[in-house]
Scaffold this active site. Structure first.
Site, PDB file in Angstrom:
ATOM      1  CG  ASP A 149      28.952 102.691 -34.050  1.00 45.96           C
ATOM      2  OD1 ASP A 149      29.591 103.361 -33.217  1.00 45.96           O
ATOM      3  OD2 ASP A 149      28.378 103.189 -35.034  1.00 45.96           O
ATOM      4  N   GLY A 154      31.464 106.393 -34.994  1.00 43.13           N
ATOM      5  CA  GLY A 154      32.065 107.625 -34.490  1.00 43.13           C
ATOM      6  C   GLY A 154      31.607 108.766 -35.364  1.00 43.13           C
ATOM      7  CB  ALA A 191      34.809 107.612 -38.470  1.00 45.68           C
ATOM      8  CG  ASN A 251      19.181 117.870 -32.229  1.00 44.40           C
ATOM      9  OD1 ASN A 251      19.179 118.738 -31.354  1.00 44.40           O
ATOM     10  ND2 ASN A 251      19.616 116.635 -31.995  1.00 44.40           N
ATOM     11  CG  ASP A 306      27.255 111.282 -37.426  1.00 41.70           C
ATOM     12  OD1 ASP A 306      27.241 112.406 -36.889  1.00 41.70           O
ATOM     13  OD2 ASP A 306      27.399 110.218 -36.784  1.00 41.70           O
ATOM     14  N   GLY A 354      22.761 100.222 -39.262  1.00 43.44           N
ATOM     15  CA  GLY A 354      24.117 100.698 -39.040  1.00 43.44           C
ATOM     16  C   GLY A 354      24.281 102.151 -39.417  1.00 43.44           C
ATOM     17  CB  SER A 378      22.869 103.039 -43.305  1.00 45.73           C
ATOM     18  OG  SER A 378      23.255 104.280 -42.724  1.00 45.73           O
TER      19      SER A 378
END
Length: 310
Positions: free
Chosen positions: A15, A41, A44, A185, A252, A287, A291
């Site tokens: 990222d 990703g 990941a 969502n 994620d 991040g 995070s």
């Protein structure tokens, strides 16, 4: 490998993150912060979130033989995930996501797939990691044929197939047929079901899911919490109120947490409640993987949130 283990088949991206006060209009240039290069990703991220929470996690994917690939493998290893099934492809760049984050914590993302496109059905068929797994986690940031092959193999092995329909794409009925839990969502659900989920009643949405052969699903709705569809039961899971710093990777985090609790045997509504707290925690820090909480950090966060609600 343990029967409560989790296999994540998906993408690994570096990222490249820039923060700015607002997103630029078409043709406009705005000033941003110093560039940050962070592990990301969707696949990941989900694997890292699950591993940090104590899950027994194996990641199956592909990275390039470059510094970004090394960053991703190190981040997942540090989180506690098994990366032995991540193939390193020389001569191909690791997948990359260009991310802009505004002053409100909202993000805009453009992804270059890179080595993720090298992941093939042969990788799925040749892997031993589908044995004795409780949950398979999937997203749509890799080739749809690979997703379908992984789902079919996990379903045949008796694992719970957890599919995150993101980034949204039309998926074949046979993939939905082997999906045990669908995570979407509101926007993704509306596209899939051809129903305005925001305005429809939960029972109308449940009927639309049933028409697609889907009996278990979670719809995330941001600050409005989540709707959980579990057979004939529909329930609401409240969001955890936070001041968002960066929403990159929050979905994620939710997915990884959901996988952990499903693998542990939780019901879908309870698992979604746990995942809501993990997603909220992630929104309070910059991040994606950087995070995500450990289980101890999450427990402290939930305790603080409970005190604030009194």
């Amino acid at each position: 490998m343990s029967r409560n283990g989790i296999l994540i088949v998906g993408s690994l991206n570096a990222d490249l993150v820039v923060r700015t006060d607002r997103f630029p209009a078409p043709g406009e240039t705005v000033r941003g912060s110093t560039l940050a290069t962070l592990p990301g990703g969707k696949g990941a991220n989900q694997a890292a979130a699950a591993a940090l929470l104590g899950g027994d996690v194996t990641m199956l994917g592909a990275v390039g033989g470059d510094a970004h690939g090394e960053l991703l493998l190190a981040s997942l290893t540090d989180a506690g995930a098994d990366v032995s099934q991540v193939r390193v492809v020389d001569g191909v760049a690791t997948g990359t996501a260009m991310i802009t984050v505004d002053a409100h914590g909202e993000n805009s993302i453009v992804v270059s797939p890179g080595a993720n496109d090298e992941l093939s059905v042969d990788d799925i068929e040749g892997s031993e990691s589908f044995r004795d797994r409780a949950v398979l986690g999937l997203c749509l940031e890799i080739d749809l044929g690979v997703v379908a092959a992984a789902a079919g193999r996990a379903h045949a092995a008796g694992a719970t197939v957890l599919l995150n329909l993101s980034p949204y794409a039309a998926v074949p009925a046979d993939l939905l047929a082997v999906t045990d839990v669908l995570l979407v969502n509101e926007h993704e659900a509306s596209l899939l079901l051809s129903v305005d989920v925001e305005s429809a009643t939960p029972w109308a949405v449940a009927a639309a899911f049933a028409n697609h052969g889907i009996r278990r699903a979670v719809i995330t709705r941001g600050a409005e919490g989540s709707l959980v569809f579990d057979g004939d039961e529909v329930s609401t899971v409240a969001a955890v109120a936070v001041t968002a710093v960066d929403t990159t990777g929050c979905g994620d985090a939710f997915m990884g947490a959901l996988a952990v609790r499903l693998a542990a045997g939780d019901g879908l509504a309870d698992a979604a409640g746990f995942a809501a707290a993990v997603g909220a925690f992630a929104a309070t820090k910059e991040g994606a993987q950087s995070s995500y909480p450990t289980l101890a950090e999450l427990d402290a966060f939930r305790a603080d949130s409970a005190r604030d609600d009194r």
